[in-house]
Motif scaffolding. Structure first.
Motif, PDB file in Angstrom:
ATOM      1  N   VAL A 109      -5.147  -3.975   0.650  1.00  0.00           N
ATOM      2  CA  VAL A 109      -5.065  -2.680   1.320  1.00  0.00           C
ATOM      3  C   VAL A 109      -3.605  -2.371   1.580  1.00  0.00           C
ATOM      4  O   VAL A 109      -2.912  -3.144   2.230  1.00  0.00           O
ATOM      5  CB  VAL A 109      -5.837  -2.682   2.648  1.00  0.00           C
ATOM      6  N   TYR A 110      -3.149  -1.304   1.065  1.00  0.00           N
ATOM      7  CA  TYR A 110      -1.766  -0.911   1.244  1.00  0.00           C
ATOM      8  C   TYR A 110      -1.720   0.590   1.469  1.00  0.00           C
ATOM      9  O   TYR A 110      -2.299   1.351   0.692  1.00  0.00           O
ATOM     10  CB  TYR A 110      -0.958  -1.286  -0.003  1.00  0.00           C
ATOM     11  N   TYR A 111      -1.103   0.963   2.526  1.00  0.00           N
ATOM     12  CA  TYR A 111      -0.981   2.383   2.803  1.00  0.00           C
ATOM     13  C   TYR A 111       0.437   2.820   2.495  1.00  0.00           C
ATOM     14  O   TYR A 111       1.337   2.607   3.294  1.00  0.00           O
ATOM     15  CB  TYR A 111      -1.298   2.664   4.266  1.00  0.00           C
ATOM     16  N   PRO A 112       0.666   3.400   1.360  1.00  0.00           N
ATOM     17  CA  PRO A 112       2.016   3.897   1.080  1.00  0.00           C
ATOM     18  C   PRO A 112       2.324   5.082   1.987  1.00  0.00           C
ATOM     19  O   PRO A 112       1.416   5.692   2.529  1.00  0.00           O
ATOM     20  CB  PRO A 112       1.927   4.334  -0.381  1.00  0.00           C
ATOM     21  N   PRO A 113       3.588   5.356   2.190  1.00  0.00           N
ATOM     22  CA  PRO A 113       3.933   6.456   3.074  1.00  0.00           C
ATOM     23  C   PRO A 113       3.333   7.762   2.581  1.00  0.00           C
ATOM     24  O   PRO A 113       3.194   7.976   1.375  1.00  0.00           O
ATOM     25  CB  PRO A 113       5.456   6.493   3.039  1.00  0.00           C
ATOM     26  N   TYR A 114       3.015   8.567   3.549  1.00  0.00           N
ATOM     27  CA  TYR A 114       2.435   9.854   3.227  1.00  0.00           C
ATOM     28  C   TYR A 114       3.500  10.764   2.609  1.00  0.00           C
ATOM     29  O   TYR A 114       4.687  10.593   2.834  1.00  0.00           O
ATOM     30  CB  TYR A 114       1.889  10.481   4.506  1.00  0.00           C
TER      31      TYR A 114
END
Lengths: 245, 367
Positions: B338-343
């Motif tokens: 799970v990786y949330y790249p910057p918006y």
């Protein structure tokens, strides 16, 4: 030598990409179709709730499409609705959205209204254990029809979930922000059409959808088309609009 | 021996009017036909030629603007049938030409007029038509150029127009390029992909009248914002009664595009407006979960509740509520990455395309 090194780097990048390829995709749809041969009012409401919970995410959406036409003196109408929801964790991107479509065809119509509303909530879970995943979909449709004429009303639904198993666990990087645990509500409300003279023929079609990215609105847009005819005069109007964050 | 008497007159005229109003009227006739021409205007040049014979009239003329601020009003009449065109602009141009060819061995009966006009960053009012169909257009252009052409005869009118913004919106191309390459964070030094600049666009209206059919219609369109826009317009009248007219806009720009709307109406039809509706977006804390919804087995009760709500909203006979519930459970053996790249930090963009076309078959028009 350089070529071999480049190839090695490429293979290493490929392996990393494979490790990061957590893929869960789920989709569900509900469709309704109303045919009403003779009625003063034809109305249809279609709704759907769908959710998916996996070790790394949960995502739930619900949508409702509500449309009706008034036909004083009686007229025929066909109203079709479709709601389609998606949710996925695709290469580490948590996304989802709802697509709505409505098509109304009516004779002798004096007014028409349409409202489409969707709600989406997405969140992140994390578990290193074997985990049960679950996807659920509920769909419902109901319609208002004429007292005397014939009518037909159908409802269809479907659900699909695809998961891709990973070879090994990998570290989890979670970037949280203020939107992650919020519920997003999106509504498309069509301006009501009111006519003193009944339209001989009216057809309105709206396709509206939105997409979220990390639970924040990433896109919304719609396609609208209308055909209206009274006696020898007709009007075609259409509009496509998209907003991309 | 036969003598053939030929009486022929050849006439030519020209004027150049700059900075002063000019007015010119001409008329030619023989025993079979008569024609006339009328012209008023300023900042224009004009020339005409006529060959007049006992059995025919052959006439042609033309004029054009010579300054950005200019106007003219012109009509050409043959045996009672009139075509006309006019234009007034503070930052534009016009050109027109008319022709009459009537009589002769092949018994011609030609009356035609073609008119062009355009505006660049200013206003333009035009009118054109014949005895049966008349069109008026008004354009207000902000960093926008628009040009139209009309071709007229005694029973036909057709016109097309096209316009677009003059210069690109600063940063928009970079913004789109960065999106296409997946770069969602602006680089201030190399790619100023942020919204800046001055609103630009066009305000356009077209009004048509069919005096014989006692019908009229109009479309008003407006787009103004940090957007690159295009406008296309169209009218066609033929067959003495039938006509169509329409306008279409499309473009892309930084969100929100301040003003984007179109409204139209024709005799017998209600007002049509675009955008067709409103989009409302809100965030809130997730709803308290309903016990019925938490317990999926409670859906029959939920269905009853929703059906009652529907009956309350719409009185009358309802169909039975149809519903279904699907449940799918499975195991996932390992946690996934799970990786949330910057918006995206780029400014939002919007694309649009909208149009209206009215058609009148003329069933009810008096013959």
């Amino acid at each position: 030598m350089r070529l071999a090194l480049a190839a090695l780097v490429f293979v290493a990048m490929l392996a990393l990409a494979t490790q990061a390829s957590g893929v869960v995709e789920t989709s569900a749809s509900t469709s309704s179709f109303l045919v009403d041969t003779d009625s003063d009012i034809s109305a249809s409401r279609t709704m759907m709730e769908s959710s998916v919970t996996t070790p790394e995410m949960n995502y739930s959406s619900n949508g409702q499409v509500d449309s009706h036409v008034l036909q004083p003196g009686g007229g025929a109408a066909i109203i079709s609705h479709n709601i389609y929801t998606t949710a996925r964790n695709y290469y580490g991107i948590l996304g989802g959205g709802v697509s709505f479509s409505s098509k109304v065809t009516a004779t002798n119509a004096t007014s028409s209204e349409l409202v489409m509303t969707g709600r989406s909530t997405g969140g992140v879970c994390y578990s290193q254990e074997y985990a049960m995943a679950k996807s659920e979909t509920f769909g419902m449709g109901i319609a208002k029809v004429g007292e005397g004429g014939e009518h037909s009303f159908n409802l269809d639904g479907s659900q699909k979930t695809v998961t891709t198993r990973l070879p090994i666990p990998v570290p989890v990087m979670i970037h949280t922000d203020e939107f992650v645990n919020k519920e997003l509500t999106v509504t498309f409300r069509q301006r009501s059409l009111e006519m003193d003279t009944p339209a001989d023929f009216l057809q309105e079609e709206v396709n509206f959808d939105y997409r979220t990215y990390n639970n924040q609105m990433a896109y919304y847009g719609y396609d609208f088309s209308s055909f209206l005819a009274i006696e020898d005069t007709s009007c075609n109007s259409y509009m496509s609009f998209a907003h991309v964050n | 021996m036969k003598y053939i008497l030929i009486i022929m007159a050849i006439m030519a005229s020209s004027i150049v009017g700059s900075g002063a109003n000019v007015e010119l009227n001409m008329g030619y006739y023989n025993t079979h036909d008569d024609m006339s021409m009328s012209l008023k205007g300023s900042n224009l040049n004009f020339g005409s030629a006529c060959t007049l014979l006992p059995q025919s009239i052959k006439y042609s003329n033309g004029g054009a603007s010579i300054q950005p601020k200019t106007e003219y009003s012109y009509s050409l009449t043959l045996n009672g049938d009139t075509t006309f065109s006019s234009a007034q602009t503070d930052s534009g141009m016009f050109a027109f030409k008319g022709a009459v060819d009537v009589g002769g061995h092949d018994n011609k009966n030609l009356l035609k007029l073609s008119a062009k006009s355009g505006v660049k960053d200013g206003s333009l009012k035009t009118a054109y038509g014949n005895d049966k169909f008349q069109v008026q257009e008004v354009v207000q252009a902000e960093n926008f150029v628009y040009q139209q052409q009309a071709d007229l005869g005694p029973k036909t009118v057709s016109s097309t127009g096209f316009g677009s913004t003059l210069t690109p919106v600063p940063g928009l191309a970079d913004n789109l390029m960065m999106r296409s390459t997946g770069q969602l964070t602006p680089d201030a030094e190399t790619a100023p992909a942020v919204a800046e600049g001055k609103d630009q666009g066009v305000i356009y209206s077209i009004q048509v009248q069919n005096p014989g059919g006692e019908k009229e219609g109009h479309i008003d369109a407006k787009v103004m914002g940090l957007a690159e826009s295009q406008l296309a317009t169209y009218t066609k009248f033929d067959d003495d009664k039938k006509y169509t007219f329409g306008a279409k806009m499309r473009g892309i720009g930084f969100a929100p595009i301040g003003e984007l709307e179109m409204a139209g109406q024709a005799t017998g039809l209600p007002l049509q407006t675009l955008p067709p509706g409103d989009v409302e977006i809100s965030y809130k804390d997730p709803s308290e979960t309903d016990e019925d919804e938490e317990n999926w087995g409670g859906y029959p009760e939920l269905v009853d509740k929703k059906a009652e709500e529907f009956d309350s909203d719409y009185p009358g006979k309802s169909t039975p509520a149809l519903w279904y519930y699907l449940n799918n459970e499975f195991t996932i053996e390992v946690p996934v990455y799970v990786y949330y790249p910057p918006y995206s930090l780029l400014d939002s963009v919007e694309t649009y395309q909208l149009g209206m076309v009215y058609s009148v078959r003329g069933d009810d028009a008096p013959s």
